[in-house]
Design a protein around this motif. Structure first.
Motif, PDB file in Angstrom:
ATOM      1  N   LEU A   1     -18.871  -8.990  19.115  1.00 36.96           N
ATOM      2  CA  LEU A   1     -19.943  -9.985  18.648  1.00 36.96           C
ATOM      3  C   LEU A   1     -19.757 -11.331  19.434  1.00 36.96           C
ATOM      4  O   LEU A   1     -20.188 -12.223  19.401  1.00 36.96           O
ATOM      5  CB  LEU A   1     -19.807 -10.446  17.081  1.00 36.96           C
ATOM      6  N   ARG A   2     -18.673 -11.044  20.348  1.00 35.46           N
ATOM      7  CA  ARG A   2     -18.135 -12.315  21.103  1.00 35.46           C
ATOM      8  C   ARG A   2     -19.401 -13.018  21.797  1.00 35.46           C
ATOM      9  O   ARG A   2     -19.540 -14.306  21.794  1.00 35.46           O
ATOM     10  CB  ARG A   2     -17.162 -12.059  22.063  1.00 35.46           C
TER      11      ARG A   2
ATOM     12  N   CYS B   1     -11.668 -10.158  13.334  1.00 31.82           N
ATOM     13  CA  CYS B   1     -11.923 -11.711  12.823  1.00 31.82           C
ATOM     14  C   CYS B   1     -10.711 -12.052  12.027  1.00 31.82           C
ATOM     15  O   CYS B   1     -11.347 -12.434  10.665  1.00 31.82           O
ATOM     16  CB  CYS B   1     -13.265 -11.751  12.625  1.00 31.82           C
TER      17      CYS B   1
ATOM     18  N   CYS C   1     -21.256 -15.374  19.397  1.00 29.57           N
ATOM     19  CA  CYS C   1     -20.385 -16.073  18.632  1.00 29.57           C
ATOM     20  C   CYS C   1     -20.101 -17.724  19.006  1.00 29.57           C
ATOM     21  O   CYS C   1     -19.304 -18.129  20.126  1.00 29.57           O
ATOM     22  CB  CYS C   1     -18.970 -15.518  18.437  1.00 29.57           C
TER      23      CYS C   1
ATOM     24  N   PHE D   1     -18.118 -19.677  17.433  1.00 27.65           N
ATOM     25  CA  PHE D   1     -16.603 -20.072  17.096  1.00 27.65           C
ATOM     26  C   PHE D   1     -15.733 -19.644  18.238  1.00 27.65           C
ATOM     27  O   PHE D   1     -15.106 -20.363  18.951  1.00 27.65           O
ATOM     28  CB  PHE D   1     -16.127 -19.107  15.985  1.00 27.65           C
ATOM     29  N   SER D   2     -16.269 -18.494  18.931  1.00 30.93           N
ATOM     30  CA  SER D   2     -15.467 -17.958  20.343  1.00 30.93           C
ATOM     31  C   SER D   2     -15.699 -19.040  21.339  1.00 30.93           C
ATOM     32  O   SER D   2     -14.946 -18.883  22.413  1.00 30.93           O
ATOM     33  CB  SER D   2     -15.584 -16.405  20.603  1.00 30.93           C
TER      34      SER D   2
ATOM     35  N   CYS E   1     -10.956 -12.317  19.577  1.00 29.10           N
ATOM     36  CA  CYS E   1     -12.321 -12.472  20.006  1.00 29.10           C
ATOM     37  C   CYS E   1     -12.584 -11.528  21.244  1.00 29.10           C
ATOM     38  O   CYS E   1     -13.568 -11.092  21.520  1.00 29.10           O
ATOM     39  CB  CYS E   1     -12.731 -13.894  20.315  1.00 29.10           C
TER      40      CYS E   1
HETATM   41  S1  SF4 Z   1     -15.953 -13.249  18.369  1.00 28.67           S
HETATM   42 FE1  SF4 Z   1     -16.411 -14.675  16.614  1.00 28.67          FE
HETATM   43  S2  SF4 Z   1     -16.828 -12.724  15.314  1.00 28.67           S
HETATM   44 FE2  SF4 Z   1     -15.865 -12.052  16.793  1.00 28.67          FE
HETATM   45  S3  SF4 Z   1     -13.545 -11.889  16.027  1.00 28.67           S
HETATM   46 FE3  SF4 Z   1     -14.115 -13.977  17.420  1.00 28.67          FE
HETATM   47  S4  SF4 Z   1     -14.640 -15.260  16.024  1.00 28.67           S
HETATM   48 FE4  SF4 Z   1     -14.769 -13.525  14.751  1.00 28.67          FE
END
Ligand code: SF4
Length: 224
Positions: free
Chosen positions: A211-212, A199, A215, A217-218, A206
């Motif tokens: 955690l994708r 991250c 998430c 953001f992703s 991602c």
């Molecule tokens: S999926 Fe979310 S938590 Fe994981 S690297 Fe990408 S932005 Fe960061």
């Protein structure tokens, strides 16, 4: 799903991906303290060499650091950068424990969590993250350590605001996860692994992140 279950779901995803991280990488509580001060603002690999130097010089010892000369100490911890300031911080901590607890970390750490935290924050050079790392990993008190990675990851997950303050973020975890030294230890270590490996502030990886699926953001739902 309750917030507790959401947070534990995140935890287990990270744990399954990385496995146990065996934090903190140190042989003694005092070595944890030294590492927590030296790692401020630098990567851990910088700290490792500085700690090796202290060990080789016979200075990885509270009383020895308290009475060492500033120049000798600063020279040994040079690989950890900001070495003049960090030498002052290390000596401030060691001299405080010498003066107030007869040099016994055990006696110092026998205090209750919150008064001990206040005392730590009153020592020159100890900020919130350093104090909490010392409390959790050296004194084994149940306090949740948060850092820049925690803020970035949990805001990207869509669970907290991107501008959340340190104490609010810490409260968020401690309000929802019961106090448990082992769990708090491993949880923070897992967050560090996600932050360190995937991250990044710019262009996070991602595709490989455990955690994708959770998430925002992703999925392009937040700009955190
Ligand atoms: S999926 Fe979310 S938590 Fe994981 S690297 Fe990408 S932005 Fe960061």
């Amino acid at each position: 799903m309750s917030m507790y279950h959401e947070l534990m779901n995140i935890y287990y995803r990270m744990y399954e991906h990385f496995g146990p991280r065996h934090w903190w990488p140190a042989d003694t509580p005092f070595e944890v303290v030294v590492g927590a001060i030296l790692t401020q603002g630098v990567a851990w690999r910088n700290v490792e060499q500085a700690i090796r130097n202290l060990k080789q010089a016979g200075l990885l010892d509270l009383a020895a650091i308290a009475r060492a000369s500033h120049d000798e100490l600063a020279g040994l911890i040079r690989p950890a950068r900001y070495y003049n300031m960090k030498a002052k911080k290390l000596q401030a901590f060691c001299r405080y424990v010498m003066d107030n607890y007869g040099g016994s970390l055990e006696r110092f750490f026998a205090r209750d969590l919150w008064p001990l935290r206040e005392e730590l924050l009153g020592i020159y050079g100890i900020g919130q993250e350093t104090a909490d790392s010392i409390l959790l990993y050296a004194a084994e008190k149940p306090i949740f350590v948060v850092d820049a990675y925690t803020k970035r990851i949990f805001s990207r997950l869509g669970m907290v605001d991107a501008d959340i303050q340190y104490h609010q973020l810490q409260r968020f975890f401690m309000d929802h996860i019961p106090p448990d030294v082992e769990l708090y230890n491993e949880y923070h270590a897992q967050i560090d692994a996600v932050g360190n490996r995937y991250c990044a502030a710019k262009r996070p990886s991602c595709g490989e992140c455990p955690l994708r699926p959770l998430c925002a953001f992703s999925k392009g739902l937040t700009n955190a």
